[in-house]
Design an enzyme around this catalytic site. Sequence first.
Site, PDB file in Angstrom:
ATOM      1  N   ASN A  80       1.536   3.018  -2.581  1.00 26.05           N
ATOM      2  CA  ASN A  80       0.825   3.943  -3.484  1.00 26.05           C
ATOM      3  C   ASN A  80      -0.448   4.470  -2.828  1.00 26.05           C
ATOM      4  OD1 ASN A  80       2.212   4.109  -6.259  1.00 26.05           O
ATOM      5  ND2 ASN A  80       2.388   1.959  -5.657  1.00 26.05           N
ATOM      6  N   ASP A 124      -3.472  -5.474 -17.184  1.00 22.80           N
ATOM      7  CA  ASP A 124      -2.623  -4.281 -17.272  1.00 22.80           C
ATOM      8  C   ASP A 124      -2.666  -3.679 -18.664  1.00 22.80           C
ATOM      9  OD1 ASP A 124      -1.747  -4.476 -14.552  1.00 22.80           O
ATOM     10  OD2 ASP A 124      -0.507  -6.160 -15.150  1.00 22.80           O
ATOM     11  N   MET A 142      -4.034  -7.160  -7.000  1.00 23.48           N
ATOM     12  CA  MET A 142      -3.477  -8.225  -7.829  1.00 23.48           C
ATOM     13  C   MET A 142      -4.524  -9.306  -8.098  1.00 23.48           C
ATOM     14  SD  MET A 142      -0.639  -6.796  -8.300  1.00 23.48           S
ATOM     15  CE  MET A 142       0.543  -7.925  -9.016  1.00 23.48           C
ATOM     16  N   ASN A 162      -6.039   1.755 -13.185  1.00 26.10           N
ATOM     17  CA  ASN A 162      -5.004   0.830 -12.715  1.00 26.10           C
ATOM     18  C   ASN A 162      -3.620   1.443 -12.851  1.00 26.10           C
ATOM     19  OD1 ASN A 162      -3.952  -1.747 -11.832  1.00 26.10           O
ATOM     20  ND2 ASN A 162      -3.323  -2.128 -13.948  1.00 26.10           N
ATOM     21  N   GLY A 203       0.785  -1.229   0.000  1.00 28.12           N
ATOM     22  CA  GLY A 203       0.000   0.000   0.000  1.00 28.12           C
ATOM     23  C   GLY A 203       0.816   1.276   0.000  1.00 28.12           C
ATOM     24  N   ILE A 245      -7.679 -10.044 -11.170  1.00 25.87           N
ATOM     25  CA  ILE A 245      -8.323  -9.539 -12.389  1.00 25.87           C
ATOM     26  C   ILE A 245      -9.812  -9.363 -12.129  1.00 25.87           C
ATOM     27  CG2 ILE A 245      -8.840 -10.054 -14.809  1.00 25.87           C
ATOM     28  CD1 ILE A 245      -6.240 -11.769 -14.788  1.00 25.87           C
ATOM     29  N   LEU A 246     -10.314  -8.177 -12.445  1.00 23.73           N
ATOM     30  CA  LEU A 246     -11.733  -7.884 -12.253  1.00 23.73           C
ATOM     31  C   LEU A 246     -12.500  -8.257 -13.515  1.00 23.73           C
ATOM     32  CD1 LEU A 246     -11.279  -4.425 -10.516  1.00 23.73           C
ATOM     33  CD2 LEU A 246     -12.218  -6.491  -9.443  1.00 23.73           C
ATOM     34  N   HIS A 293       0.438   0.347 -13.124  1.00 22.81           N
ATOM     35  CA  HIS A 293       1.272  -0.821 -13.405  1.00 22.81           C
ATOM     36  C   HIS A 293       2.734  -0.383 -13.512  1.00 22.81           C
ATOM     37  CE1 HIS A 293       2.277  -4.819 -14.627  1.00 22.81           C
ATOM     38  NE2 HIS A 293       2.809  -4.397 -15.753  1.00 22.81           N
ATOM     39  N   GLU A 342       6.072   5.840  -9.443  1.00 22.48           N
ATOM     40  CA  GLU A 342       4.639   5.500  -9.331  1.00 22.48           C
ATOM     41  C   GLU A 342       3.912   6.456  -8.403  1.00 22.48           C
ATOM     42  OE1 GLU A 342       3.804   0.874  -9.947  1.00 22.48           O
ATOM     43  OE2 GLU A 342       4.747   1.330  -8.036  1.00 22.48           O
TER      44      GLU A 342
HETATM   45  C1  GAR Z   1       2.961  -1.393  -7.480  1.00 24.47           C
HETATM   46  O1  GAR Z   1       4.258  -1.456  -8.038  1.00 24.47           O
HETATM   47  C2  GAR Z   1       1.909  -1.516  -8.573  1.00 24.47           C
HETATM   48  O2  GAR Z   1       2.254  -0.849  -9.752  1.00 24.47           O
HETATM   49  C3  GAR Z   1       1.879  -3.008  -8.764  1.00 24.47           C
HETATM   50  O3  GAR Z   1       1.870  -3.504  -7.449  1.00 24.47           O
HETATM   51  C4  GAR Z   1       2.695  -2.644  -6.654  1.00 24.47           C
HETATM   52  C5  GAR Z   1       1.965  -2.322  -5.370  1.00 24.47           C
HETATM   53  O4  GAR Z   1       2.808  -1.631  -4.488  1.00 24.47           O
HETATM   54  N1  GAR Z   1       0.754  -3.422  -9.547  1.00 24.47           N
HETATM   55  C6  GAR Z   1       0.848  -4.367 -10.463  1.00 24.47           C
HETATM   56  O5  GAR Z   1       1.845  -5.013 -10.661  1.00 24.47           O
HETATM   57  C7  GAR Z   1      -0.423  -4.597 -11.257  1.00 24.47           C
HETATM   58  N2  GAR Z   1      -0.185  -5.569 -12.265  1.00 24.47           N
HETATM   59  P1  GAR Z   1       2.205  -0.936  -3.213  1.00 24.47           P
HETATM   60  O6  GAR Z   1       1.316  -1.976  -2.530  1.00 24.47           O
HETATM   61  O7  GAR Z   1       3.385  -0.580  -2.353  1.00 24.47           O
HETATM   62  O8  GAR Z   1       1.437   0.262  -3.648  1.00 24.47           O
END
Ligand code: GAR
Length: 200
Positions: free
Chosen positions: A15, A151, A91, A108, A13, A93-94, A110, A180
């Site tokens: 992000n 994605d 993580m 989303n 989390g 797929i919806l 990625h 990100e």
């Molecule tokens: C992030 O790098 C995001 O882009 C990725 O999961 C991570 C979550 O990090 N998402 C994917 O790979 C989607 N295919 P976080 O939990 O620290 O935000």
Amino acid sequence: MTKRLVVLISGNGSNLQAILDACQSGELPASVVCVISNKADAFGLSRARNVGVEAVHFAKLANETRQEYDKRLSDYVTTKLPDYILLAGWMRILSSSFLSSFPNKVINLHPALPDTFPGTHAIERAYEAFQRGEIEHTGVMVHLVPDEGVDDGPVLATEIVPIHKDDTLETLETRVHQTEHHILVQTIKNLLTDKVRFHP
Ligand code: GAR
């Protein structure tokens, strides 16, 4: 008017934290009204609770199909009246059982550029591709989620992330995540203020 964000997560989390901080500082004219995780132990749930935001572990029930789970999730999210639903490390797929309720509202993030490294372990796969001399850089993207494509979907923003010869996987991961946090907040801001540019 303050916009309502629902954030779906599956893990750390970081992000989500960037979004919470941006709402708190006023950088985003929005508030996170609910954080939902499909994993009970997702640290992001604690991040939400720490700032008084509703945090829900949305567990799949025994014998529940994917479509039934997605419909139940959609019904729950609908009660939150979201302006946008942000997949920040979600993580799973919806299916259309969820997506059909929220056209142009599901966003989303990625950790790779469009059409590269979809799915899990994208940073690791980019790092390995760089070691093999197949790519010179990687990147991150934010996109709309119109369907079950992994994605994949109309791109809202991209940013290149350089890879250096002396990078370890950890230093690259840190650089990607920093990018990100910035691009996700900026893209939400653009959406909320009608400044987003679509890249067909
Ligand atoms: C992030 O790098 C995001 O882009 C990725 O999961 C991570 C979550 O990090 N998402 C994917 O790979 C989607 N295919 P976080 O939990 O620290 O935000």
